[in-house]
Design a protein around this motif. Sequence first.
Motif, PDB file in Angstrom:
ATOM      1  N   THR A 338       0.960  -1.247  -0.210  1.00  0.00           N
ATOM      2  CA  THR A 338       0.052   0.050   0.087  1.00  0.00           C
ATOM      3  C   THR A 338       0.750   1.207  -0.086  1.00  0.00           C
ATOM      4  O   THR A 338       2.130   1.266   0.436  1.00  0.00           O
ATOM      5  N   PRO A 369      -4.995  -0.530  -2.456  1.00  0.00           N
ATOM      6  CA  PRO A 369      -5.768   0.008  -1.572  1.00  0.00           C
ATOM      7  C   PRO A 369      -5.620  -0.449  -0.098  1.00  0.00           C
ATOM      8  O   PRO A 369      -5.581  -1.689   0.120  1.00  0.00           O
ATOM      9  N   ARG A 370      -5.444   0.557   0.962  1.00  0.00           N
ATOM     10  CA  ARG A 370      -5.322  -0.017   2.333  1.00  0.00           C
ATOM     11  C   ARG A 370      -6.810  -0.186   2.945  1.00  0.00           C
ATOM     12  O   ARG A 370      -7.755   0.633   2.543  1.00  0.00           O
TER      13      ARG A 370
END
Length: 400
Positions: A338, A369-370
């Motif tokens: 990320t 995406p985190r």
Amino acid sequence: MATDIKDITHAVEASAVMKLFPARPRLLALGEPTHGVDTPLNLRNELFRQLVEQEGYRTIMIESDCMMGLVVDDYVTSGNGTLDEVMDRGISHGFGASAANRELVRWMRAFNNGRPTSEQLRFAGFDGPLEITGAASPRQALAALHDYLAALVDTGLLPCAAETLDRLLGADDLWTNPAAMMDPAQSVGQSMEAKELRLIADDLVALLDAQTPHLITATSRDDLDRARLYGRTATGLLRYHSWMADTSPSRMTRLVGLRDQMMADNLLAVAERGPALVHAHNGHLQRAKSTMRMGDLPLEWWSAGALVSAQLGHSYAFLAMALGTMRHQGVNIPSPDTVEGLLYALPEDRYVVDAPRLANALADTPPAPRVSPYFGYFPLDPAHLATNDGIVFIKDVPED
């Protein structure tokens, strides 16, 4: 890759931040990905002091009620009230309890003490008088605008008397009923009285504009600016209440969009008087379209930052903020694939990153995406990297 990223990171200092932009921004927006912790706010305070001392910034705007913010501005410029009173009455959303916000207001008052008006720092809230559960009565803003005009123009030009306003407004708790947020039938926003008030508010704002040459000499630029704030707030609140009473599928999208539109109008008004630092949630300041889900309903709207950026161009700059850990909320070390994970691997505790150059460096290996386990923390969206001017990264955020 770590070496490439290290080369585009700098200490979070005004001099390094300014190098990210072609010229000094009139509005420098510093985001935050969560509310309720002071570490990001303490960094904001440090940066604002440097911007004041090195770059000539004289205003800070925060995500707080614009009408309540006048209480803080009066205190920092004139010493009206006490610090305790101001923190209680001048900052909304519970943010007045923040030790970092208290220190900001204390420092601004100390800085201004003994300085001429032209050199003083100013404070402003740029949110509308809105909470997540509803909106304020338009009484305060409408009455203040009416009183300002009634004292300075021929009363025959006013659309109504003060008593008429009071009668049409009725009891404030009719406007602030929290049940209206989820049940449009509980809102008074489309009553006959509310519709008449919208016409009156429009007439009052038009009269204010028409009388500008007289008003600016009869009072002051500050007084006229406040009257314009009253007008923006009154018309914005009445529009917001009208949509609270709406039953169409667009209701919630319109409400969240109207809030950011009110924010944008307040930002643009302050931008007219000189460079300002703006601090709020990333979602209100980003250039990309904002999205969220409310239950099963997906919402999309343009944020205040997107609206302001479209008008100001390079005079608006946005530094998104990202956090590595916030362990007391279950936000632990980010995954290395990320954006936050890549930044967390660097040795410094906090720094600013050139976001467009970072996006370019990661173009061949787009980061994942985190996912945050805590609903109150919003990670960076990797797809938005190139639309940010910079990223301020804080490695670890302890519980206050």
